[in-house]
Design an enzyme around this catalytic site. Structure first.
Site, short mmCIF file in Angstrom:
data_model
loop_
_atom_site.label_atom_id
_atom_site.label_comp_id
_atom_site.label_asym_id
_atom_site.label_seq_id
_atom_site.Cartn_x
_atom_site.Cartn_y
_atom_site.Cartn_z
N CYS A 1 2.54 0.01 -8.92
CA CYS A 1 3.53 0.52 -7.87
C CYS A 1 4.90 0.61 -8.94
O CYS A 1 5.61 1.64 -8.50
CB CYS A 1 3.88 -0.20 -6.78
SG CYS A 1 4.12 -1.85 -6.96
N GLY B 1 0.79 -1.24 0.07
CA GLY B 1 -0.01 -0.08 -0.03
C GLY B 1 0.78 1.30 0.07
O GLY B 1 2.03 1.17 -0.42
N SER B 2 0.40 2.09 0.60
CA SER B 2 1.10 3.60 0.53
C SER B 2 2.05 3.76 1.60
O SER B 2 2.24 2.92 2.50
CB SER B 2 -0.15 4.84 0.65
OG SER B 2 -0.47 4.73 2.15
N GLU C 1 5.58 -3.27 1.07
CA GLU C 1 5.82 -3.08 -0.45
C GLU C 1 5.29 -1.78 -0.27
O GLU C 1 3.81 -1.87 -0.57
CB GLU C 1 5.28 -4.09 -1.38
CG GLU C 1 5.71 -5.60 -1.30
CD GLU C 1 7.06 -5.59 -1.85
OE1 GLU C 1 7.67 -4.67 -2.47
OE2 GLU C 1 7.69 -6.53 -1.63
N GLY D 1 2.26 2.31 5.57
CA GLY D 1 3.56 1.56 5.76
C GLY D 1 4.09 2.16 7.25
O GLY D 1 4.66 1.71 8.10
C1 UN1 Z 1 2.14 -3.76 -7.81
O1 UN1 Z 1 2.04 -2.76 -8.89
O2 UN1 Z 1 1.76 -3.43 -6.91
O3 UN1 Z 1 6.17 -5.64 -11.69
C2 UN1 Z 1 2.85 -5.01 -8.27
C3 UN1 Z 1 5.10 -5.34 -12.18
C4 UN1 Z 1 4.32 -6.62 -11.67
C5 UN1 Z 1 3.77 -6.38 -10.11
C6 UN1 Z 1 3.22 -5.03 -9.65
N1 UN1 Z 1 4.80 -7.80 -11.75
O4 UN1 Z 1 4.75 -4.51 -12.72
#
Ligand code: UN1
Length: 516
Positions: A306, A250-251, A272, A255
């Site tokens: 992300c 998440g954000s 993450e 975290g």
């Molecule tokens: C995410 O955006 O939380 O590398 C994960 C990637 C994907 C996973 C992204 N395999 O863009």
């Protein structure tokens, strides 16, 4: 810039029918109430039209406690089940995912707004991690270490950790659960999952599949539990000492709260968090390849990964050409209904995401940025947020560029020396993904070196997004430091014991100590 309207929006009823079909396919039996049925329920909505499709009963905090108790109970059986036998459960889950790939992907499209190919790709990512984890179930190796004492053996053993709490975000509503669950299960852990409130339908479908897999192979039904609801349920997982590892996506803001709270009870965390990913394009780059990679990484998934490319650090000799080619490519990007053939960019998840995008673009303009794109086309529905991806030429890396806005905005900065480019790459507080486009091996190796990119992922001639599951996934600094998925990320899901065995009849002490 104009957006390309591909097709008419489907109606909410069309989407409801698709959800019911997918639920039937995966064998999900949770009651899908009409919108507004349970005042305290979880609304299942879709960014395709902005409608609430159904309402689903919300779990109470007490139900979270029960789920943790059940997972704790299952752990007492699961931890002594041989790892390759645990692998059989994950193998079965993988088979079910292959069988129901289209149904699950349809739900991902409806709930997260992903285009069909990316939704199928997300389910493929689940299948891939299941296969990885099955292999891993026979490879949870410890080391044997040379002992300094005669007649002694020194070794490491890896044991299951306990209950793993998994908190996931809307943008990878199923793959991130699978990364955690497939690996945790072969490691002998059990799982309690709290998905994003925005994606309950995909979570229910996954839960139906794991329960079926467990029943097919005779594993305890509670190896993986699902809890649906808001933040207070997640907090329950954060604070409960029975949750040995809390894996949260998440954000950065989330975290910052979760990390210290879990640490205060000496639990383990795997975080993450946000990314603010850059690509450096050098004078020697293959620009055709770079443009294709940049457009996928920056505009794909409507900028809601992300790993999305958010900053382009272009050498001043290639910046103009690069920007005009990206702007031209953006103009021809089909934006619209994610389930329709040919669409490459679907909707933003909700109104707030759109407001954040507008706010960031306004700030970028105020900072002297020149904005291309970014217009909204609601496709005739006020509650849906379809936007053209934006490219913004910035005079400097101002505060707005340091911030992760979860929308398709690509800030462009220029540089003259590679040192400057690497400094720009590393200047932001996040450290997830990065890339360099170059055909010069010296530049590439410098970027990957100890004084190069400071990110958890550093690529050459590949965009920042779309990592394979075989590598460890995660990032440094405010991204949280966690590693999930492949490589030896499994070690976060186990506890290590160091064992010294004396098979001699003497009792030599380490460090040459004599005692009595
Ligand atoms: C995410 O955006 O939380 O590398 C994960 C990637 C994907 C996973 C992204 N395999 O863009």
């Amino acid at each position: 810039m104009t957006t390309t309207e591909r097709t008419e929006l489907p109606t909410a009823d069309d989407l409801r029918v698709q959800v019911r079909q997918a639920f039937e396919s995966v064998g999900a039996t949770v009651t899908l109430g009409p919108p507004g049925a349970h005042p305290a329920g979880v609304p299942a909505s879709t960014p395709i039209t902005g409608d609430v499709l159904f309402t689903i009963a919300e779990d109470s905090p007490e139900q979270v406690d029960t789920a943790i108790a059940e997972a704790t109970q299952a752990f007492s059986i699961w931890r002594t089940t041989p790892a390759p036998v645990r692998g059989a459960l994950v193998a079965r889950l993988g088979e079910l995912l292959v069988e129901h790939k289209a149904a699950l992907a349809a739900l991902v499209t409806i709930e997260a707004g992903k285009i069909v190919s990316e939704a199928l790709g997300e389910v493929q990512e689940m299948i891939d991690i299941c296969q990885f984890a099955v292999g891993l179930s026979r490879q949870l190796y410890g080391r044997t270490i040379a002992s300094e004492r005669p007649g002694h053996r020194l070794m490491e053993t890896w044991h299951p950790l306990g209950v793993v709490g998994v908190i996931t975000a809307f943008n990878f509503p199923v793959a991130v659960w699978a990364w955690n669950t497939a690996v945790a299960l072969v490691c002998g852990d059990t799982v309690v999952w709290k998905p994003s409130e925005l994606t309950p339908l995909t979570a229910i479908a996954c839960q139906a599949l794991i329960e079926r897999a467990a029943s097919d192979v005779g594993a305890p039904a509670s190896v993986s539990r699902l809890v649906l609801g808001g933040r207070e349920l997640g907090e329950r997982l954060v604070d409960d000492p029975r949750v040995a590892l809390l894996s949260a996506t998440g954000s950065v803001r989330m975290g910052r709260e979760v990390g210290p709270r879990v640490a205060a009870r000496f639990g383990k965390v795997l975080l993450e968090l946000g990314g603010n990913n850059a690509a450096v394009v050098t004078p020697s780059a293959d620009l055709d390849l770079a443009v294709r990679a940049i457009v996928f990484s920056a505009a794909g998934t409507a900028g809601q990964r992300c790993t999305t490319l958010r900053r382009l650090i272009a050498h001043s000799s290639v910046a103009d050409e690069l920007v005009s080619r990206i702007v031209a490519a953006y103009r021809s990007l089909p934006i619209g209904v994610p389930g329709a053939d040919g669409t490459l960019v679907g909707p933003l998840i909700h109104a707030r995401a759109y407001r954040d995008m507008v706010g960031a673009l306004d700030q970028a303009r105020a900072d002297g940025g020149e904005v291309f794109g970014g217009e909204r086309n609601d496709m005739g529905d006020e509650a849906a947020y379809y936007v053209a991806p934006a490219v913004v030429r910035m005079p400097a890396q101002t505060a707005v560029v340091h911030n992760e806005t979860f929308a398709p905005i690509l800030y462009v900065l220029t540089y003259d020396s590679l040192d400057e480019a690497i400094a720009l790459n590393n200047e932001v507080p996040q450290g997830l993904s990065s890339a360099i486009f170059t055909t010069d091996v010296r530049e590439a190796e410098r970027f990957l070196g100890a004084d190069g990119s400071d990110c958890g992922i550093a690529n050459v001639n590949i965009g920042t997004s779309g990592a394979e599951i075989g590598g460890a996934f995660g990032g440094e600094k405010q991204t949280g430091g966690g590693r999930e998925s492949g490589s030896d990320a499994w070690k976060a899901y186990m506890r290590r014991a160091t064992n010294t065995v004396n098979y001699s009849s003497e009792l030599p002490l380490a460090q040459g100590v004599h005692f009595g």
